[in-house]
Design a protein around this motif. Sequence first.
Motif, short mmCIF file in Angstrom:
data_model
loop_
_atom_site.label_atom_id
_atom_site.label_comp_id
_atom_site.label_asym_id
_atom_site.label_seq_id
_atom_site.Cartn_x
_atom_site.Cartn_y
_atom_site.Cartn_z
N SER A 187 25.39 -15.61 -16.00
CA SER A 187 24.60 -15.72 -14.77
C SER A 187 23.55 -14.63 -14.69
O SER A 187 22.39 -14.87 -14.33
N VAL A 188 23.97 -13.40 -15.03
CA VAL A 188 23.03 -12.28 -15.00
C VAL A 188 21.92 -12.47 -16.02
O VAL A 188 20.74 -12.23 -15.73
N THR A 189 22.28 -12.91 -17.22
CA THR A 189 21.28 -13.14 -18.26
C THR A 189 20.27 -14.19 -17.84
O THR A 189 19.05 -14.04 -18.03
N LEU A 246 28.63 -3.32 -14.10
CA LEU A 246 27.61 -2.69 -13.27
C LEU A 246 26.43 -2.20 -14.10
O LEU A 246 25.30 -2.11 -13.60
N LEU A 247 26.69 -1.89 -15.37
CA LEU A 247 25.62 -1.40 -16.24
C LEU A 247 24.57 -2.48 -16.52
O LEU A 247 23.47 -2.16 -16.99
N LEU A 248 24.91 -3.74 -16.26
CA LEU A 248 23.94 -4.82 -16.47
C LEU A 248 22.71 -4.64 -15.57
O LEU A 248 21.62 -5.14 -15.89
N LEU A 304 25.05 -9.73 -26.66
CA LEU A 304 25.77 -9.21 -27.82
C LEU A 304 26.64 -8.00 -27.49
O LEU A 304 27.67 -7.77 -28.12
N LEU A 305 26.23 -7.22 -26.50
CA LEU A 305 26.94 -5.99 -26.20
C LEU A 305 28.01 -6.14 -25.12
O LEU A 305 28.67 -5.16 -24.77
N ILE A 356 20.62 -0.13 -23.20
CA ILE A 356 21.41 -0.58 -24.35
C ILE A 356 22.42 0.50 -24.76
O ILE A 356 23.59 0.21 -25.07
N GLY A 357 21.97 1.78 -24.77
CA GLY A 357 22.85 2.86 -25.17
C GLY A 357 24.04 3.01 -24.24
O GLY A 357 25.20 3.12 -24.70
N LEU A 358 23.79 3.01 -22.94
CA LEU A 358 24.89 3.14 -21.99
C LEU A 358 25.81 1.94 -22.04
O LEU A 358 27.03 2.05 -21.91
N ASN A 359 25.20 0.75 -22.23
CA ASN A 359 25.99 -0.48 -22.30
C ASN A 359 26.88 -0.48 -23.56
O ASN A 359 27.99 -1.03 -23.56
#
Length: 329
Positions: free
Chosen positions: A93-95, A48-50, A83-84, A38-41
Motif C-alpha cells: 500500500s505504501v509503495t 515507520l521508516l517507510l 527489496l529491503l 535506504i541505509g536506515l531501512n
Amino acid sequence: MKDEWKRCKEEPEFCPVSYKRDGRMFWSLFLLSGFTAIGLNFVFESELLLMLYAFPIVFLAMLQLTIPQFAISGILLLSSIVLLNPISGILLSVTAAYALLILIVKRIVWVSQQHFNEKTNQEDMLMSTMFSLAKTIDARDHYTSYHSNNVAEYARSIAKEMRLPSREVDSIYLAGLIHDIGKIGTPDLILHKESRLTDEEYDIMKQHSEAGYQIVKDMKRLKDLGVADMVRFHHERPDGKGYPRGMKGEEIPLGARIIGVADAFDAMTTNRSYRQKLSADTAAEELARYSGSQFDPAATKAFLAVLVREGKLTAESNRRTAAQVAIAN
C-alpha cells in the motif's frame, strides 16, 4: 540565468516549483535523503521508516530529467522499498501510494514550469512591444531621437541608486521607454516647430501625458506594474505646478518623479530646434537649483550622485550642485 534566479528570490509568484538553475541542489538532496532512507531501512526493521522515502520521492519529482531517466530512477527507488522490507499489505500500500505521489508531484512541477515559461514569454513580448513603441515615438522627431531610451536608462540608474527593488527598477525603466507615447497624437506642426511654442500650442503639447495614459491604461500588466500612472504623471512637480493633475510632493508616484528628473536632464542636454543643448554641468546645476520645486529632491540627489560617479560632472560643478541641493533640501 543569474538574473532569473535573482528575480525568483524577489518575486516568488513568477517561479515554478522546479528550478533548472539550481538542479545540483535537488540532486544533492535527492541522493542524501535517498541513501539515508535506504541505509536506515537496511539497518533497522520498522515500518515507520517507510516514511523516510517521502523525501527522496519529492526531490526526484523536482529534478529536471528526461522521461526515461525519471522512470528508471523512480523504479529503482520504489524497488528498494520492496527489496529491503518483508512483503506485507502495508508495504504494498505504501509503495503504491508513493508511486502515485511521485506522479502527482511531477505533474505539479510540470504545470508550474509551463506557467513560468508562459509568463517569461509574455514578459519578452511586452519588452519587445515597449522597444517598438519607443522607436515609433522617437522616429516622429529627429531632434529627440533616442530620447526615450536615454530617459529609460537615466531613470533606471536613479532607481538603482535609490536602492529600489529590482521589480520597481524594471517598471520605471519600462515607463521611461514609453513615457512620451502620447506624442503619437501630437500634430506635426507643433511637434516639429522650430521656435518656442505659443501658450495654445503648449496646452496641446501638455495633453500627451494624459493621451499616453489612455493608450496604455487597458494593458493590465502595465497598469499592475504602475507603468500607466508613471506615463500619466511624469510631468507633475513637487510644488504642484505640473500637469495634468497639479499633484504635489509624494502624491506623485515615485517612478513618475524619477522619470521627471531623467526626462528634464536629457531634454536639456539634447539639441532642440529652438536651442542648442546644454552641457552636463549646466543641466546638473539646473536640476539642483530647482530641486524641491520642479524636481523631486531624493531623485535629483540620486541622479547627481550617478553623474559624479560616472565622471560626467567636473569637480567644480559637483561642489556647486551639492551646495545647491543642500540649500534646497
